[in-house]
Design a protein around this motif. Structure first.
Motif, short mmCIF file in Angstrom:
data_model
loop_
_atom_site.label_atom_id
_atom_site.label_comp_id
_atom_site.label_asym_id
_atom_site.label_seq_id
_atom_site.Cartn_x
_atom_site.Cartn_y
_atom_site.Cartn_z
N GLU A 248 40.52 34.99 33.43
CA GLU A 248 41.66 34.69 34.29
C GLU A 248 41.79 35.72 35.42
OE1 GLU A 248 45.24 34.23 32.01
OE2 GLU A 248 44.41 32.56 30.86
N THR A 249 41.56 36.99 35.10
CA THR A 249 41.64 38.01 36.16
C THR A 249 40.54 37.81 37.19
OG1 THR A 249 40.33 39.55 34.81
CG2 THR A 249 42.73 39.75 34.70
N LYS A 250 39.35 37.48 36.73
CA LYS A 250 38.25 37.21 37.68
C LYS A 250 38.59 36.01 38.55
CE LYS A 250 34.09 39.08 35.60
NZ LYS A 250 32.75 38.78 35.08
N ILE A 251 39.15 34.98 37.94
CA ILE A 251 39.52 33.78 38.70
C ILE A 251 40.57 34.12 39.74
CG2 ILE A 251 40.71 31.56 38.52
CD1 ILE A 251 39.26 31.12 35.86
N SER A 252 41.55 34.92 39.35
CA SER A 252 42.61 35.27 40.31
C SER A 252 42.04 36.12 41.45
CB SER A 252 43.76 35.99 39.61
OG SER A 252 43.32 37.24 39.09
N VAL A 253 41.13 37.03 41.13
CA VAL A 253 40.51 37.85 42.18
C VAL A 253 39.74 36.95 43.15
CG1 VAL A 253 38.68 39.54 42.63
CG2 VAL A 253 40.38 39.97 40.84
N TYR A 254 38.98 36.01 42.61
CA TYR A 254 38.21 35.11 43.47
C TYR A 254 39.11 34.18 44.28
CZ TYR A 254 33.86 36.70 41.36
OH TYR A 254 32.81 37.46 40.95
N GLU A 255 40.24 33.78 43.68
CA GLU A 255 41.19 32.94 44.42
C GLU A 255 41.80 33.71 45.59
OE1 GLU A 255 43.92 31.48 41.48
OE2 GLU A 255 42.68 29.73 41.03
N GLU A 256 42.12 35.00 45.34
CA GLU A 256 42.65 35.83 46.42
C GLU A 256 41.63 35.99 47.55
OE1 GLU A 256 44.30 39.60 45.20
OE2 GLU A 256 45.23 38.69 43.45
N LEU A 257 40.38 36.23 47.16
CA LEU A 257 39.31 36.33 48.17
C LEU A 257 39.18 35.03 48.95
CD1 LEU A 257 36.48 38.26 46.27
CD2 LEU A 257 37.76 39.05 48.26
N LEU A 258 39.26 33.92 48.24
CA LEU A 258 39.16 32.61 48.89
C LEU A 258 40.30 32.41 49.87
CD1 LEU A 258 37.76 29.83 49.08
CD2 LEU A 258 39.27 29.08 47.23
N ASN A 259 41.53 32.77 49.45
CA ASN A 259 42.68 32.64 50.34
C ASN A 259 42.54 33.52 51.58
OD1 ASN A 259 44.01 30.73 48.78
ND2 ASN A 259 45.05 32.28 47.54
N MET A 260 42.04 34.74 51.38
CA MET A 260 41.83 35.64 52.53
C MET A 260 40.82 35.03 53.50
SD MET A 260 41.87 39.41 50.68
CE MET A 260 40.79 40.07 51.89
#
Length: 172
Positions: free
Chosen positions: A79-91
């Motif tokens: 879940e933490t990896k997914i959230s990190v990747y989602e943040e990167l995607l949003n950026m």
């Protein structure tokens, strides 16, 4: 008749040469047949080896097998990896939107400049036509002025000549 005899002798000699060549080749036949037998046995041996290797490849030996070590990550780490990747995607999406806006602005400004350049081309053509007309008029006026100067100098010369004649008459 001599020609026929000569022809027959030539054919006889040709047949004898062919016979000698075939006899020489026959000496090698047993050696060649032995080589063929040896090569056939080698081919059979190699096909057997290929069959064995194929079987080993299809069913590998358990002693040669190696287990790959892997850990199954826990759900929180995933879940933490997914959230990190989602943040990167949003950026990245934000950056993309910013770049698209900049591109839109640049496109609008370049279109405006193109229109202005086209309008200025028309104006420059008009100005160039007017300049050409003025230059033509200047040339005409210059020619007239030169003609008038020429006439003036002719009248001056005539006037000087008349004055000279008048003085010459007075003196006489």
């Amino acid at each position: 008749m001599n020609d026929d005899m000569r022809m027959l002798n030539i054919q006889l000699n040709d047949g004898q040469r062919t016979l000698e060549v075939l006899k020489r080749k026959m000496v090698h036949i047993p050696e060649l047949s032995e080589a063929v037998v040896k090569l056939k046995s080698k081919v059979e041996d190699e096909t057997i080896k290929v069959g064995d290797l194929t079987k080993k490849l299809e069913n590998p030996d358990p002693s040669r097998r190696r287990e790959l070590k892997s850990e199954e990550p826990d759900p929180k780490a995933l879940e933490t990896k997914i959230s990190v990747y989602e943040e990167l995607l949003n950026m990245k999406k934000e950056q993309l939107l910013e770049k698209e806006l900049i591109l839109e602005e640049i496109t609008m400004k370049s279109d405006e400049l193109r229109k202005r350049a086209l309008n200025n081309r028309d104006r420059t053509i008009e100005i160039a036509d007017r300049i050409n007309k003025f230059q033509g008029e200047i040339k005409k006026l210059t020619k007239k002025r030169m003609a008038l100067i020429s006439e003036l100098s002719m009248f001056q010369a005539l006037s000087l000549k008349q004055e000279q004649n008048i003085q010459d008459l007075k003196e006489k």
